[in-house]
Write an enzyme that holds these catalytic residues in place. Structure first.
Site, PDB file in Angstrom:
ATOM      1  CE  LYS A   1     -45.739 -37.638 -47.509  1.00  0.00           C
ATOM      2  NZ  LYS A   1     -46.600 -38.432 -46.631  1.00  0.00           N
ATOM      3  CG  ASN A   2     -46.342 -41.484 -49.323  1.00  0.00           C
ATOM      4  OD1 ASN A   2     -46.214 -40.764 -48.338  1.00  0.00           O
ATOM      5  ND2 ASN A   2     -47.294 -41.315 -50.236  1.00  0.00           N
TER       6      ASN A   2
ATOM      7  CB  CYS B   1     -56.314 -36.477 -41.820  1.00  0.00           C
ATOM      8  SG  CYS B   1     -56.381 -37.295 -43.388  1.00  0.00           S
TER       9      CYS B   1
ATOM     10  NE  ARG C   1     -55.305 -40.930 -45.251  1.00  0.00           N
ATOM     11  CZ  ARG C   1     -54.124 -40.415 -45.560  1.00  0.00           C
ATOM     12  NH1 ARG C   1     -53.856 -39.177 -45.287  1.00  0.00           N
ATOM     13  NH2 ARG C   1     -53.210 -41.156 -46.130  1.00  0.00           N
TER      14      ARG C   1
ATOM     15  CG  ASP D   1     -50.477 -38.663 -52.650  1.00  0.00           C
ATOM     16  OD1 ASP D   1     -51.610 -38.624 -52.157  1.00  0.00           O
ATOM     17  OD2 ASP D   1     -49.534 -39.279 -52.118  1.00  0.00           O
TER      18      ASP D   1
ATOM     19  NE  ARG E   1     -47.697 -34.333 -43.134  1.00  0.00           N
ATOM     20  CZ  ARG E   1     -48.628 -34.940 -43.868  1.00  0.00           C
ATOM     21  NH1 ARG E   1     -49.698 -34.276 -44.249  1.00  0.00           N
ATOM     22  NH2 ARG E   1     -48.505 -36.200 -44.200  1.00  0.00           N
TER      23      ARG E   1
HETATM   24  C1  UD1 Z   1     -50.995 -43.800 -48.750  1.00  0.00           C
HETATM   25  C2  UD1 Z   1     -50.149 -42.579 -48.921  1.00  0.00           C
HETATM   26  C3  UD1 Z   1     -50.978 -41.418 -49.456  1.00  0.00           C
HETATM   27  C4  UD1 Z   1     -51.671 -41.825 -50.722  1.00  0.00           C
HETATM   28  C5  UD1 Z   1     -52.470 -43.103 -50.498  1.00  0.00           C
HETATM   29  C6  UD1 Z   1     -53.117 -43.639 -51.767  1.00  0.00           C
HETATM   30  C7  UD1 Z   1     -48.501 -42.783 -47.186  1.00  0.00           C
HETATM   31  C8  UD1 Z   1     -47.934 -42.227 -45.918  1.00  0.00           C
HETATM   32  N1  UD1 Z   1     -49.598 -42.198 -47.630  1.00  0.00           N
HETATM   33  O1  UD1 Z   1     -51.977 -43.509 -47.764  1.00  0.00           O
HETATM   34  O2  UD1 Z   1     -50.083 -40.325 -49.720  1.00  0.00           O
HETATM   35  O3  UD1 Z   1     -52.553 -40.789 -51.110  1.00  0.00           O
HETATM   36  O4  UD1 Z   1     -51.609 -44.130 -49.991  1.00  0.00           O
HETATM   37  O5  UD1 Z   1     -52.156 -43.824 -52.747  1.00  0.00           O
HETATM   38  O6  UD1 Z   1     -47.954 -43.696 -47.758  1.00  0.00           O
HETATM   39  N2  UD1 Z   1     -59.220 -47.199 -46.387  1.00  0.00           N
HETATM   40  C9  UD1 Z   1     -60.239 -47.768 -45.643  1.00  0.00           C
HETATM   41  N3  UD1 Z   1     -59.909 -48.645 -44.660  1.00  0.00           N
HETATM   42  C10 UD1 Z   1     -58.608 -48.987 -44.390  1.00  0.00           C
HETATM   43  C11 UD1 Z   1     -57.564 -48.412 -45.153  1.00  0.00           C
HETATM   44  C12 UD1 Z   1     -57.908 -47.505 -46.157  1.00  0.00           C
HETATM   45  O7  UD1 Z   1     -61.411 -47.482 -45.851  1.00  0.00           O
HETATM   46  O8  UD1 Z   1     -58.359 -49.780 -43.482  1.00  0.00           O
HETATM   47  C13 UD1 Z   1     -59.555 -46.207 -47.424  1.00  0.00           C
HETATM   48  C14 UD1 Z   1     -59.017 -44.822 -47.053  1.00  0.00           C
HETATM   49  O9  UD1 Z   1     -59.921 -44.122 -46.217  1.00  0.00           O
HETATM   50  C15 UD1 Z   1     -58.871 -44.194 -48.420  1.00  0.00           C
HETATM   51  C16 UD1 Z   1     -58.479 -45.378 -49.322  1.00  0.00           C
HETATM   52  O10 UD1 Z   1     -58.879 -46.544 -48.615  1.00  0.00           O
HETATM   53  O11 UD1 Z   1     -60.105 -43.688 -48.829  1.00  0.00           O
HETATM   54  C17 UD1 Z   1     -56.996 -45.447 -49.659  1.00  0.00           C
HETATM   55  O12 UD1 Z   1     -56.253 -45.584 -48.498  1.00  0.00           O
HETATM   56  P1  UD1 Z   1     -54.801 -46.251 -48.445  1.00  0.00           P
HETATM   57  O13 UD1 Z   1     -54.456 -46.843 -49.769  1.00  0.00           O
HETATM   58  O14 UD1 Z   1     -54.721 -47.112 -47.242  1.00  0.00           O
HETATM   59  O15 UD1 Z   1     -53.866 -44.978 -48.261  1.00  0.00           O
HETATM   60  P2  UD1 Z   1     -52.837 -44.688 -47.101  1.00  0.00           P
HETATM   61  O16 UD1 Z   1     -51.963 -45.861 -46.880  1.00  0.00           O
HETATM   62  O17 UD1 Z   1     -53.540 -44.101 -45.928  1.00  0.00           O
END
Ligand code: UD1
Length: 422
Positions: free
Chosen positions: A22-23, A116, A121, A303, A395
């Protein structure tokens, strides 16, 4: 309004095949926007998040056709640079069109994702990175407004965010000059995105390592690509096999993508046999307690934290789970507590004291992975478990009930508006 009804106690054995990740699929769909022409993606899972992403692409002017597990995305002409709130609110990952739109059109207008159920996030790392690429960003009226074009630059991420790394990759492949992304995320889905972009003609070195170097090219060509196997779906079925005694074989993924999870399953008393395209799990004695901490790849994936918590809930002793990635990812603990689990949460630590057995109960799916974990708990609980709010599970898991049934579980979907059915 459907629920999943699980009658616990039946042995699980056999083989289950996982689909494409999915990701990865969601990001590859966004990346298709970068190449005029028809991109073909194979091994795309049939899940609701993919349907939402297809809607996002259609709103931008692309034409998306699904046949079985193949998607064709015709991005010859884009007619909009706006990802509206009504879609972003349904799926946070739709923000990954930000980088692709900046790359293809030089501008983007993308709704800010709200909070969420697994945490706040934020998108600050995405924004800071794009600004370093010379993109002017303003955030007003709930939207991120990006005005490019992007140019090559050295970007240092303060945290190896998966989404930020993907947006920066997509924004930089067509930018003028060299971009270096330092402290980049190393997830296999990043490597898959870089593979697709490289097949399209991008010049990318180092994807899958903390330093990715991109030399901008002037155009990309649409190609045909197969999505990497879903390591999280695979991990979910392997943990199901560990909860029961197996043997359960999961095929369709690279076990190297689950190294730390397989190691922890072994520490918990499971026997794991790694194959080229999958793994087999079985267990003889009681589940042993193990400590885990979630971290960016190659650390333990957040996850799989909830499914692993379900396993440790039945261990012969206490385990500590440390959640380092999402601040709010322990809501699952309150639901499994309704089934008799003994879990104490303190900040980002969870102390899981193993109990000899869980008992079936009505529970509510708190999020995607927590929902799947409740179904797994139901498989080994005494009596009947009814999991509601299963749209979360839809999802990310294609045919979840069918795949578990094929392994021997007593699990079915019912219409909860019909009390007789449950
Ligand atoms: C993706 C995956 C999700 C997985 C996560 C971590 C998808 C659709 N989702 O989510 O399933 O759990 O990677 O492996 O691919 N953060 C900030 N600022 C930012 C970006 C992130 O503070 O600009 C924080 C987030 O709040 C979170 C952490 O960094 O606490 C990790 O986020 P990130 O690695 O970006 O995960 P996603 O890409 O949202």
């Amino acid at each position: 309004m459907e629920a999943i009804v699980v009658d616990g106690g039946l042995p699980l054995t056999g083989t289950v095949r996982v689909g494409g990740a999915k990701n990865s699929a969601l990001k590859l769909m966004a990346a298709a926007l970068l190449a005029p022409g028809v991109t073909t993606l194979r091994n795309v899972p049939d899940i609701s998040d993919v349907a939402v992403m297809a809607e996002v692409l259609e709103r931008l002017g692309a034409h998306v056709v699904r046949t079985d597990h193949t998607l064709t995305i015709d991005a010859t002409e884009l007619t909009s640079h706006e990802a509206p709130y009504d879609l972003v609110v349904r799926m946070r990952a739709s923000t990954c069109v930000l980088g692709a739109l900046v790359g293809r059109l030089g501008r983007a207008h993308v709704a800010m994702p709200g909070g969420c159920n697994i945490g706040s996030r934020k998108v600050d790392i995405h924004i800071a990175g794009l600004e370093q690429l010379g993109v002017a960003i303003s955030t007003e009226h709930g939207y991120i407004d990006a005005e490019g074009p992007a140019h090559g630059a050295h970007v240092m991420l303060e945290f190896p965010s998966v989404g930020a790394t993907e947006n920066l990759l997509m924004a930089s492949v067509l930018a003028d000059g060299e971009t270096v992304i330092d402290n980049a995320a190393r997830e296999p889905e990043i490597a898959d995105l870089a593979s697709l972009l490289s097949e399209m003609g991008a010049d990318i070195v180092g994807a899958g390592t903390p330093t990715i170097t991109v030399n901008g090219v002037t155009a990309l060509t649409a190609v045909d690509h197969s999505v990497v196997g879903d390591r999280i779906e695979a991990g979910t079925y392997l943990i199901a096999g560990a909860l029961d005694s197996g043997p359960v074989t999961v095929v369709g993924f690279d076990p190297a993508h689950l190294d730390i999870v397989l190691l922890k399953l072994e520490h918990a008393g499971c026997i794991v046999e790694r194959q080229v395209d999958g793994a087999t799990i079985s267990r003889a004695g009681r589940i042993r307690p193990v400590d885990i901490q979630t971290l960016p790849f190659p650390g333990f994936p957040t996850d799989l934290q909830a499914p692993f918590m379900a396993l440790l809930a039945l261990a012969d002793g206490g385990s500590v789970i440390t959640e380092n990635v999402f601040e709010n990812r322990f809501i699952f603990a309150d639901e499994i507590a309704r089934m008799g689990a003994d879990i104490r949460i303190d900040g980002h630590y969870a102390l899981v004291r193993g109990v000899p057995a869980l008992s079936g109960a009505p529970v509510r799916s708190p999020d995607l992975r927590g929902g799947a974990a409740l179904v797994l708990a139901g498989l080994v609980a005494e009596g009947r478990t009814v999991v509601t709010d299963i749209h979360h599970i839809d999802r990310g898991y294609e045919g979840f009930v069918d795949k578990l049934s094929a392994l021997g579980a007593s699990v079915r979907r019912v219409d909860v508006s019909d009390p007789e059915a449950a």
